[in-house]
Every structure is written in C-alpha cells, then in structure tokens.
Design a protein around this motif. Structure first.
Motif, PDB file in Angstrom:
ATOM      1  N   SER A 111     -20.920  75.797 106.482  1.00 24.07           N
ATOM      2  CA  SER A 111     -21.673  77.051 106.558  1.00 24.07           C
ATOM      3  C   SER A 111     -22.327  77.181 107.931  1.00 24.07           C
ATOM      4  O   SER A 111     -22.605  76.178 108.594  1.00 24.07           O
ATOM      5  CB  SER A 111     -22.735  77.069 105.457  1.00 24.07           C
ATOM      6  OG  SER A 111     -23.322  78.336 105.312  1.00 24.07           O
ATOM      7  N   ALA A 112     -22.566  78.414 108.335  1.00 23.47           N
ATOM      8  CA  ALA A 112     -23.152  78.637 109.669  1.00 23.47           C
ATOM      9  C   ALA A 112     -24.067  79.850 109.657  1.00 23.47           C
ATOM     10  O   ALA A 112     -24.000  80.707 108.773  1.00 23.47           O
ATOM     11  CB  ALA A 112     -22.045  78.805 110.715  1.00 23.47           C
ATOM     12  N   GLY A 113     -24.929  79.901 110.687  1.00 28.55           N
ATOM     13  CA  GLY A 113     -25.898  80.984 110.788  1.00 28.55           C
ATOM     14  C   GLY A 113     -25.893  81.646 112.158  1.00 28.55           C
ATOM     15  O   GLY A 113     -24.921  81.548 112.918  1.00 28.55           O
ATOM     16  N   ARG A 114     -27.007  82.286 112.469  1.00 31.22           N
ATOM     17  CA  ARG A 114     -27.111  83.040 113.723  1.00 31.22           C
ATOM     18  C   ARG A 114     -27.016  82.143 114.955  1.00 31.22           C
ATOM     19  O   ARG A 114     -26.783  82.632 116.060  1.00 31.22           O
ATOM     20  CB  ARG A 114     -28.435  83.813 113.750  1.00 31.22           C
ATOM     21  CG  ARG A 114     -28.516  84.951 112.746  1.00 31.22           C
ATOM     22  CD  ARG A 114     -27.548  86.067 113.085  1.00 31.22           C
ATOM     23  NE  ARG A 114     -27.864  86.685 114.343  1.00 31.22           N
ATOM     24  CZ  ARG A 114     -28.738  87.693 114.485  1.00 31.22           C
ATOM     25  NH1 ARG A 114     -29.364  88.173 113.417  1.00 31.22           N
ATOM     26  NH2 ARG A 114     -28.978  88.219 115.659  1.00 31.22           N
ATOM     27  N   GLY A 115     -27.188  80.846 114.754  1.00 29.62           N
ATOM     28  CA  GLY A 115     -27.066  79.926 115.875  1.00 29.62           C
ATOM     29  C   GLY A 115     -25.667  79.875 116.455  1.00 29.62           C
ATOM     30  O   GLY A 115     -25.468  79.327 117.554  1.00 29.62           O
ATOM     31  N   MET A 116     -24.686  80.467 115.753  1.00 30.52           N
ATOM     32  CA  MET A 116     -23.326  80.554 116.299  1.00 30.52           C
ATOM     33  C   MET A 116     -23.249  81.563 117.440  1.00 30.52           C
ATOM     34  O   MET A 116     -22.260  81.619 118.170  1.00 30.52           O
ATOM     35  CB  MET A 116     -22.341  80.931 115.197  1.00 30.52           C
ATOM     36  CG  MET A 116     -22.216  79.907 114.078  1.00 30.52           C
ATOM     37  SD  MET A 116     -21.634  78.304 114.646  1.00 30.52           S
ATOM     38  CE  MET A 116     -19.966  78.707 115.160  1.00 30.52           C
ATOM     39  N   LYS A 117     -24.284  82.410 117.542  1.00 30.79           N
ATOM     40  CA  LYS A 117     -24.473  83.368 118.655  1.00 30.79           C
ATOM     41  C   LYS A 117     -23.579  84.596 118.578  1.00 30.79           C
ATOM     42  O   LYS A 117     -23.941  85.654 119.074  1.00 30.79           O
ATOM     43  CB  LYS A 117     -24.279  82.681 120.006  1.00 30.79           C
ATOM     44  CG  LYS A 117     -25.263  81.542 120.248  1.00 30.79           C
ATOM     45  CD  LYS A 117     -25.009  80.866 121.579  1.00 30.79           C
ATOM     46  CE  LYS A 117     -25.966  79.688 121.764  1.00 30.79           C
ATOM     47  NZ  LYS A 117     -25.704  78.970 123.046  1.00 30.79           N
ATOM     48  N   GLY A 128     -10.718  70.714 104.055  1.00 28.68           N
ATOM     49  CA  GLY A 128     -10.407  71.275 102.741  1.00 28.68           C
ATOM     50  C   GLY A 128     -11.651  71.844 102.097  1.00 28.68           C
ATOM     51  O   GLY A 128     -11.870  71.696 100.892  1.00 28.68           O
ATOM     52  N   ALA A 129     -12.482  72.492 102.909  1.00 25.83           N
ATOM     53  CA  ALA A 129     -13.783  72.984 102.460  1.00 25.83           C
ATOM     54  C   ALA A 129     -13.818  74.504 102.372  1.00 25.83           C
ATOM     55  O   ALA A 129     -12.967  75.200 102.934  1.00 25.83           O
ATOM     56  CB  ALA A 129     -14.875  72.500 103.425  1.00 25.83           C
ATOM     57  N   ALA A 130     -14.825  75.002 101.667  1.00 23.99           N
ATOM     58  CA  ALA A 130     -15.082  76.441 101.629  1.00 23.99           C
ATOM     59  C   ALA A 130     -15.978  76.805 102.812  1.00 23.99           C
ATOM     60  O   ALA A 130     -16.676  75.944 103.371  1.00 23.99           O
ATOM     61  CB  ALA A 130     -15.757  76.827 100.318  1.00 23.99           C
ATOM     62  N   THR A 131     -15.971  78.063 103.208  1.00 18.93           N
ATOM     63  CA  THR A 131     -16.841  78.537 104.284  1.00 18.93           C
ATOM     64  C   THR A 131     -17.975  79.371 103.711  1.00 18.93           C
ATOM     65  O   THR A 131     -17.793  80.132 102.763  1.00 18.93           O
ATOM     66  CB  THR A 131     -16.076  79.370 105.314  1.00 18.93           C
ATOM     67  OG1 THR A 131     -15.376  80.435 104.651  1.00 18.93           O
ATOM     68  CG2 THR A 131     -15.079  78.520 106.076  1.00 18.93           C
ATOM     69  N   GLY A 132     -19.168  79.197 104.285  1.00 22.08           N
ATOM     70  CA  GLY A 132     -20.333  79.953 103.861  1.00 22.08           C
ATOM     71  C   GLY A 132     -21.113  80.428 105.064  1.00 22.08           C
ATOM     72  O   GLY A 132     -20.756  80.147 106.208  1.00 22.08           O
ATOM     73  N   CYS A 133     -22.206  81.142 104.797  1.00 17.54           N
ATOM     74  CA  CYS A 133     -23.030  81.646 105.902  1.00 17.54           C
ATOM     75  C   CYS A 133     -24.436  81.949 105.385  1.00 17.54           C
ATOM     76  O   CYS A 133     -24.681  82.009 104.179  1.00 17.54           O
ATOM     77  CB  CYS A 133     -22.410  82.888 106.527  1.00 17.54           C
ATOM     78  SG  CYS A 133     -22.410  84.348 105.457  1.00 17.54           S
ATOM     79  N   SER A 134     -25.352  82.154 106.311  1.00 21.17           N
ATOM     80  CA  SER A 134     -26.715  82.535 105.964  1.00 21.17           C
ATOM     81  C   SER A 134     -26.783  84.058 105.782  1.00 21.17           C
ATOM     82  O   SER A 134     -25.871  84.787 106.166  1.00 21.17           O
ATOM     83  CB  SER A 134     -27.685  82.092 107.059  1.00 21.17           C
ATOM     84  OG  SER A 134     -27.353  82.732 108.293  1.00 21.17           O
ATOM     85  N   ARG A 135     -27.872  84.527 105.208  1.00 17.78           N
ATOM     86  CA  ARG A 135     -27.991  85.957 104.926  1.00 17.78           C
ATOM     87  C   ARG A 135     -27.971  86.840 106.183  1.00 17.78           C
ATOM     88  O   ARG A 135     -27.300  87.876 106.180  1.00 17.78           O
ATOM     89  CB  ARG A 135     -29.265  86.228 104.122  1.00 17.78           C
ATOM     90  CG  ARG A 135     -29.453  87.706 103.818  1.00 17.78           C
ATOM     91  CD  ARG A 135     -30.552  87.971 102.837  1.00 17.78           C
ATOM     92  NE  ARG A 135     -30.668  89.403 102.597  1.00 17.78           N
ATOM     93  CZ  ARG A 135     -31.410  89.949 101.658  1.00 17.78           C
ATOM     94  NH1 ARG A 135     -32.116  89.172 100.857  1.00 17.78           N
ATOM     95  NH2 ARG A 135     -31.474  91.250 101.511  1.00 17.78           N
ATOM     96  N   PRO A 136     -28.689  86.473 107.268  1.00 18.67           N
ATOM     97  CA  PRO A 136     -28.633  87.334 108.459  1.00 18.67           C
ATOM     98  C   PRO A 136     -27.210  87.556 108.975  1.00 18.67           C
ATOM     99  O   PRO A 136     -26.881  88.620 109.483  1.00 18.67           O
ATOM    100  CB  PRO A 136     -29.485  86.566 109.484  1.00 18.67           C
ATOM    101  CG  PRO A 136     -30.428  85.772 108.657  1.00 18.67           C
ATOM    102  CD  PRO A 136     -29.647  85.354 107.455  1.00 18.67           C
ATOM    103  N   VAL A 137     -26.375  86.534 108.828  1.00 15.05           N
ATOM    104  CA  VAL A 137     -24.992  86.635 109.293  1.00 15.05           C
ATOM    105  C   VAL A 137     -24.219  87.647 108.456  1.00 15.05           C
ATOM    106  O   VAL A 137     -23.481  88.490 108.989  1.00 15.05           O
ATOM    107  CB  VAL A 137     -24.313  85.249 109.224  1.00 15.05           C
ATOM    108  CG1 VAL A 137     -22.805  85.373 109.372  1.00 15.05           C
ATOM    109  CG2 VAL A 137     -24.866  84.345 110.321  1.00 15.05           C
ATOM    110  N   SER A 138     -24.384  87.600 107.135  1.00 13.28           N
ATOM    111  CA  SER A 138     -23.676  88.556 106.283  1.00 13.28           C
ATOM    112  C   SER A 138     -24.270  89.957 106.416  1.00 13.28           C
ATOM    113  O   SER A 138     -23.552  90.949 106.363  1.00 13.28           O
ATOM    114  CB  SER A 138     -23.711  88.107 104.817  1.00 13.28           C
ATOM    115  OG  SER A 138     -25.024  88.056 104.314  1.00 13.28           O
TER     116      SER A 138
END
Length: 318
Positions: free
Chosen positions: A203-209, A225-235
């Motif tokens: 999972s990743a957030g706004r730090g990805m820029k 073999g993982a799922a991808t996720g994100c933080s709310r600001p990203v979505s």
C-alpha cells in the motif's frame, strides 16, 4: 452444550478464514468439554463440507439454499434457530462484513452478550472474559460476558489454524423463509487479488508524490503475489481506484504483512490495518506516526527504497 460456528462460503468454497474460525471454536470446545457444530448456508458440496472436520468440527449443519447473496434477516433467523436447537453456549462468527451484519441480530434474538474484535481465546470461562480491540484498534479491553449465551466475532489472522481431524456428521436441511434482499448486478474484479482476502498487501500514500510513480508499487506487488492498496487522500485525488482505499472508512484488512510506503499513519488508516500480523513502513519522516505501529521500519525516500526491494524479492525468488 456445543460451540456453534458460522462458516461462510464463497461460491461454494471455504477460505482460510473459515478454517481459522473452526480451529478457534475447537479450542474453546476443548476448554469447556464440548464439541463444535459448524453451520453452513448455501450451495456447498459434501466434499467441501467434509473439510470442516479436518479442523475440529464434529457435526456440520448444512442449510441448502439457492439464495445468492447475504440476507441479514434470513440468515440471522436461521443461525438463531440452530443455536437454540444445538443448545449452543458459545457462537463464533468472523469479524468481517458478514459477521458484523449478522452477529448483532443473532445477539438480540438470543439475548446473548456479543463481543467484536476478539483476537484470542477467552482468558477465563468462570467468569467468561475475553480480550478485544477497542477504540478502532488503538487499545485492548477485557470484556466480561454475563449472559448464558455468548457471541464472539474473531478477527482474521488472529488465531493459528490447527488441523484436528475428526469424524464429521453432515446433517441436511433447508433455509426457510423469503429473501428480503435482492441481488441486481454483480461486478467482479477478476485480475486482482482482493484486499480482504490478501495475505500480503503493498500500500502507498501521498509520499509517492505522483500517480506516475505507482509502477514500482505494482511491480513489487506482482513480485510478492500481493494485493495493492492506498491511503484515503490518494483515492480521493483519483490517483488510485476507490476500491483500493484502506482504512476506517475504506477496506479494513488483516493480512500477514502490510507494507506502507509513504503513508504518514493517520488514526483512520491505522484503524483499518491494526489487524495485520506485521506492518512494514517506509517513510522519509522519521517521526511519522506510522512508525509507532510498525514492526519494521525504513527511514528513506520510497522511490529509492522500492526498486531495491523489488530487486531483492526477485533475487530471492530466483
């Protein structure tokens, strides 16, 4: 007095979390000198039902039904009736969306004490005391249940699966009543690992820029073999689809390992990942709140760390 466990199925198949529930119920039954009755609703083949016996179920009550979606009222009525018929003192659900929809209804029908977010066996049985997560997973509470019947909702990945083969008797029945919920349409994601089922989540957030930097996240997820996720600001900013949003207002997950890249660790996000066995955080801010809950942490630029992790994973696999 039996321990009743509701065993949810997905298109006629059981998942790891189902066997975890049966293992948990078996451990409770052993403590109180009882047996486990597993309740299954829907179209499930006998060979699949037999698998429940591998984890300690002595009996399987199978209520056959063509209903193709969860109907809270109908299912709660059926589970309540079976609990009374089996004289079940303890009823076990999964602490997922299904459990949260049905367990409170069963609790009201049976006048049974209900504890959600349970992560371990009861600390004592006389009195009956269990430990559960409270305040959105930020603390633990010890709860004493005074009612004759007890309902426990077990967090995913909080109890070790244990094979405990036993002879299992399958009793057939039918789900009675008319459905109150109608399924109009189904849109399934077929090319991704579902967040709620994933053992590993990257999972990743706004730090990805920038959304343009997500290639490394997807590459690492594929390698693991993982799922991808994100933080709310990203979505919210449409960097990633909303179905990947992890947190209190998104998907609540409990993988074996949760990787958090460039996620600061807001309370709402922590509430959605607190059930993870291990949390690995990467952030250039060494005072980011995510490090307070992480089991492993790297202070550094995510866009420099991710390629090295991808390289290391691929090298290990080779």
């Amino acid at each position: 007095m039996s321990v009743l466990v509701y065993t949810e199925n997905w298109e006629g198949k059981f998942k790891k979390k189902t066997f975890e529930l049966v293992s948990y119920a078996k451990s409770i039954a052993d403590k109180i000198g009882s047996e486990v009755t597993a309740l299954s609703i829907g179209n499930v083949a006998d060979d699949e039902l037999q698998k429940l016996g591998q984890y300690g179920a002595a009996k399987v009550k199978h209520l056959e039904s063509d209903i193709d979606t969860l109907d809270n009222k109908l299912f709660a009525d059926a589970i309540s009736k079976e609990a009374e018929a089996e004289n079940s003192g303890v009823i076990v659900f999964s602490d997922n969306f299904t459990g949260k929809a049905i367990a409170p209804r069963v609790s009201a029908r049976l006048q049974a004490g209900y504890v959600a977010g349970v992560g371990a066996l009861p600390e004592s049985f006389e009195p009956f005391v269990v430990k559960s997560k409270v305040f959105s997973g930020k603390a633990f509470g010890k709860v004493k249940i005074n009612s004759e019947k007890k309902i426990l909702a077990l967090q995913t990945n909080s109890f070790d699966i244990a094979e405990n083969p036993s002879e299992v008797a399958i009793e057939k029945g039918s789900l009675e009543g008319e459905a109150t919920t109608k399924l109009k349409d189904v849109n399934k994601v077929t090319d991704k690992i579902l967040l709620t089922d994933a053992e590993l989540i990257v999972s990743a957030g706004r730090g990805m820029k920038s959304p343009d930097n997500w290639g490394g996240i997807e590459e690492l997820a594929t390698a693991l073999g993982a799922a991808t996720g994100c933080s709310r600001p990203v979505s919210d900013d449409d960097w990633r689809p909303h179905e990947e949003h992890v947190g209190q207002t998104g998907k609540v997950v409990a993988p074996n390992v949760y990787f958090a890249f460039g996620i600061s660790g807001a309370i709402q996000h922590i509430a959605g990942i607190s059930g993870s066995k291990y949390i690995v955080a990467v952030n250039k801010d060494d005072e980011a709140p995510i490090f307070n809950v992480a089991d492993f942490g790297i202070v550094g630029d995510v866009n420099e760390v991710i390629p090295k992790m991808v390289e290391a994973v691929k090298a290990r696999k080779n």
